[in-house]
Design a protein around this motif. Structure first.
Motif, PDB file in Angstrom:
ATOM      1  N   GLU A 111       0.830  -1.201   0.000  1.00  0.00           N
ATOM      2  CA  GLU A 111       0.000   0.000   0.000  1.00  0.00           C
ATOM      3  C   GLU A 111       0.865   1.253   0.000  1.00  0.00           C
ATOM      4  N   ALA A 112       1.970   1.231   0.759  1.00  0.00           N
ATOM      5  CA  ALA A 112       2.883   2.377   0.794  1.00  0.00           C
ATOM      6  C   ALA A 112       3.505   2.601  -0.586  1.00  0.00           C
ATOM      7  N   ALA A 113       3.901   1.512  -1.247  1.00  0.00           N
ATOM      8  CA  ALA A 113       4.487   1.631  -2.586  1.00  0.00           C
ATOM      9  C   ALA A 113       3.449   2.121  -3.592  1.00  0.00           C
ATOM     10  N   ASP A 114       2.218   1.635  -3.478  1.00  0.00           N
ATOM     11  CA  ASP A 114       1.151   2.065  -4.387  1.00  0.00           C
ATOM     12  C   ASP A 114       0.877   3.561  -4.234  1.00  0.00           C
ATOM     13  N   ARG A 115       0.859   4.045  -2.983  1.00  0.00           N
ATOM     14  CA  ARG A 115       0.625   5.478  -2.755  1.00  0.00           C
ATOM     15  C   ARG A 115       1.748   6.310  -3.364  1.00  0.00           C
ATOM     16  N   ALA A 116       2.990   5.844  -3.190  1.00  0.00           N
ATOM     17  CA  ALA A 116       4.126   6.571  -3.744  1.00  0.00           C
ATOM     18  C   ALA A 116       4.055   6.601  -5.264  1.00  0.00           C
ATOM     19  N   GLU A 153      21.391  -4.452   5.431  1.00  0.00           N
ATOM     20  CA  GLU A 153      20.999  -3.854   6.704  1.00  0.00           C
ATOM     21  C   GLU A 153      22.057  -2.860   7.191  1.00  0.00           C
ATOM     22  N   LYS A 154      23.339  -3.216   7.042  1.00  0.00           N
ATOM     23  CA  LYS A 154      24.413  -2.314   7.465  1.00  0.00           C
ATOM     24  C   LYS A 154      24.426  -1.042   6.624  1.00  0.00           C
ATOM     25  N   LEU A 155      24.116  -1.194   5.353  1.00  0.00           N
ATOM     26  CA  LEU A 155      24.101  -0.042   4.446  1.00  0.00           C
ATOM     27  C   LEU A 155      22.972   0.931   4.809  1.00  0.00           C
ATOM     28  N   ILE A 156      21.832   0.387   5.209  1.00  0.00           N
ATOM     29  CA  ILE A 156      20.648   1.198   5.504  1.00  0.00           C
ATOM     30  C   ILE A 156      20.693   1.804   6.903  1.00  0.00           C
ATOM     31  N   GLU A 157      21.344   1.117   7.826  1.00  0.00           N
ATOM     32  CA  GLU A 157      21.324   1.476   9.246  1.00  0.00           C
ATOM     33  C   GLU A 157      21.518   2.970   9.532  1.00  0.00           C
ATOM     34  N   PRO A 158      22.488   3.661   8.927  1.00  0.00           N
ATOM     35  CA  PRO A 158      22.702   5.079   9.267  1.00  0.00           C
ATOM     36  C   PRO A 158      21.538   5.995   8.893  1.00  0.00           C
ATOM     37  N   TYR A 159      20.642   5.518   8.029  1.00  0.00           N
ATOM     38  CA  TYR A 159      19.560   6.367   7.537  1.00  0.00           C
ATOM     39  C   TYR A 159      18.217   6.086   8.211  1.00  0.00           C
ATOM     40  N   ILE A 160      18.138   5.090   9.107  1.00  0.00           N
ATOM     41  CA  ILE A 160      16.869   4.724   9.733  1.00  0.00           C
ATOM     42  C   ILE A 160      16.252   5.949  10.401  1.00  0.00           C
ATOM     43  N   ALA A 161      15.017   6.261  10.016  1.00  0.00           N
ATOM     44  CA  ALA A 161      14.376   7.508  10.470  1.00  0.00           C
ATOM     45  C   ALA A 161      14.238   7.572  11.984  1.00  0.00           C
ATOM     46  N   ALA A 162      13.928   6.441  12.610  1.00  0.00           N
ATOM     47  CA  ALA A 162      13.715   6.440  14.056  1.00  0.00           C
ATOM     48  C   ALA A 162      15.002   6.710  14.829  1.00  0.00           C
ATOM     49  N   LYS A 163      16.151   6.497  14.183  1.00  0.00           N
ATOM     50  CA  LYS A 163      17.428   6.656  14.878  1.00  0.00           C
ATOM     51  C   LYS A 163      18.219   7.877  14.412  1.00  0.00           C
ATOM     52  N   ARG A 164      17.834   8.448  13.278  1.00  0.00           N
ATOM     53  CA  ARG A 164      18.580   9.583  12.735  1.00  0.00           C
ATOM     54  C   ARG A 164      17.912  10.891  13.134  1.00  0.00           C
ATOM     55  N   ASP A 165      18.589  11.667  13.913  1.00  0.00           N
ATOM     56  CA  ASP A 165      18.061  12.950  14.364  1.00  0.00           C
ATOM     57  C   ASP A 165      17.857  13.874  13.164  1.00  0.00           C
ATOM     58  N   GLU A 166      16.707  14.551  13.145  1.00  0.00           N
ATOM     59  CA  GLU A 166      16.414  15.455  12.032  1.00  0.00           C
ATOM     60  C   GLU A 166      17.495  16.525  11.874  1.00  0.00           C
ATOM     61  N   LYS A 167      18.061  16.978  12.978  1.00  0.00           N
ATOM     62  CA  LYS A 167      19.082  18.025  12.928  1.00  0.00           C
ATOM     63  C   LYS A 167      20.382  17.512  12.311  1.00  0.00           C
ATOM     64  N   ALA A 168      20.604  16.189  12.400  1.00  0.00           N
ATOM     65  CA  ALA A 168      21.829  15.610  11.850  1.00  0.00           C
ATOM     66  C   ALA A 168      21.705  15.310  10.358  1.00  0.00           C
ATOM     67  N   ARG A 174      13.804  14.037   3.951  1.00  0.00           N
ATOM     68  CA  ARG A 174      12.429  13.711   4.278  1.00  0.00           C
ATOM     69  C   ARG A 174      12.343  12.205   4.493  1.00  0.00           C
ATOM     70  N   VAL A 175      11.221  11.747   5.004  1.00  0.00           N
ATOM     71  CA  VAL A 175      11.076  10.312   5.255  1.00  0.00           C
ATOM     72  C   VAL A 175      10.884   9.585   3.925  1.00  0.00           C
ATOM     73  N   ALA A 176      11.717   8.595   3.682  1.00  0.00           N
ATOM     74  CA  ALA A 176      11.616   7.743   2.498  1.00  0.00           C
ATOM     75  C   ALA A 176      11.518   6.301   2.982  1.00  0.00           C
ATOM     76  N   GLU A 177      11.208   5.407   2.085  1.00  0.00           N
ATOM     77  CA  GLU A 177      11.039   4.005   2.481  1.00  0.00           C
ATOM     78  C   GLU A 177      11.885   3.091   1.614  1.00  0.00           C
ATOM     79  N   VAL A 178      12.520   2.137   2.281  1.00  0.00           N
ATOM     80  CA  VAL A 178      13.272   1.077   1.605  1.00  0.00           C
ATOM     81  C   VAL A 178      12.552  -0.231   1.882  1.00  0.00           C
ATOM     82  N   GLN A 179      12.213  -0.956   0.853  1.00  0.00           N
ATOM     83  CA  GLN A 179      11.584  -2.261   1.010  1.00  0.00           C
ATOM     84  C   GLN A 179      12.536  -3.319   0.484  1.00  0.00           C
ATOM     85  N   VAL A 180      12.888  -4.260   1.340  1.00  0.00           N
ATOM     86  CA  VAL A 180      13.824  -5.315   0.964  1.00  0.00           C
ATOM     87  C   VAL A 180      13.152  -6.668   1.164  1.00  0.00           C
TER      88      VAL A 180
END
Length: 202
Positions: A111-116, A153-168, A174-180
């Protein structure tokens, strides 16, 4: 995904569409009240409160530090990844709950991909150029597939929205999605030949 959840009741509780939306909202945008998550899930605040309590019961969310005068109850996700994998020794009820939850994850992801995809023409050229919907067949053994998953997973880890401070993050972030999805290809069932000769009917 790998080993993780094994409680059928917890998995059935999480498989509810509204709860998945609530969990996603909290994971990406941080703590919120029942009223705030109700809007994104399209439910009433009282229904959202019920769903939050159920998510808390099974350890998916918890109370967050209060804001302002502290009169509103805030919720946040538990700082632990949700993983699930079907194992050879799973009992039937556990296996069924796992499959149901994974199907629910897939529906939400689709559904997220369809909306995008529906909105892609409204995006700026910059964002259209970096939007990708790709599908590839690879040839690998199980060990290679496991290593590939770890690398992704290691490649994506630095960009995870829940862990990446907006100021950093950069100013235009903006929030993007990776589906693997990594899985062995299941043989497509043969459709068989048509039972009717359409050319002969003309």
């Amino acid at each position: 995904m790998s080993e993780g959840l094994s409680d059928p009741k917890a998995m059935r509780a999480l498989a509810h569409p509204a709860r998945l939306m609530i969990l996603s909202r909290l994971g990406v945008e941080g703590s919120a009240t029942a009223t705030e998550v109700a809007e994104i899930a399209g439910i009433t605040p009282s229904a959202a409160s019920y769903h939050l309590r159920m998510l808390a019961k099974y350890g998916f969310v918890e109370d967050a530090p209060p804001r302002g005068d502290g009169r509103e109850r805030l919720w946040k996700t538990v700082d632990a990844p949700i993983t699930i994998g079907v194992l050879p020794g799973d009992q039937p009820d556990v296996r069924d709950a796992k499959v149901s939850l994974m199907l629910a994850f897939r529906r939400e992801a689709n559904e997220a991909a369809d909306r995008a995809l529906a909105e892609v023409e409204r995006e700026s050229a910059e964002w259209r150029d970096v939007t990708r919907f790709s599908r590839m067949r690879i040839r690998a053994d199980a060990e290679e597939l496991a290593r590939l998953n770890e690398s992704i997973e290691k490649l994506i880890e630095p960009y995870i929205a829940a862990k990446r401070d907006e100021k950093a993050a950069p100013s235009g972030a903006r929030v993007a999605e990776v589906q693997v999805n990594l899985f062995p290809v299941a043989k497509r069932p043969a459709q068989g030949l048509p039972t009717e000769d359409h050319d002969a009917a003309r």
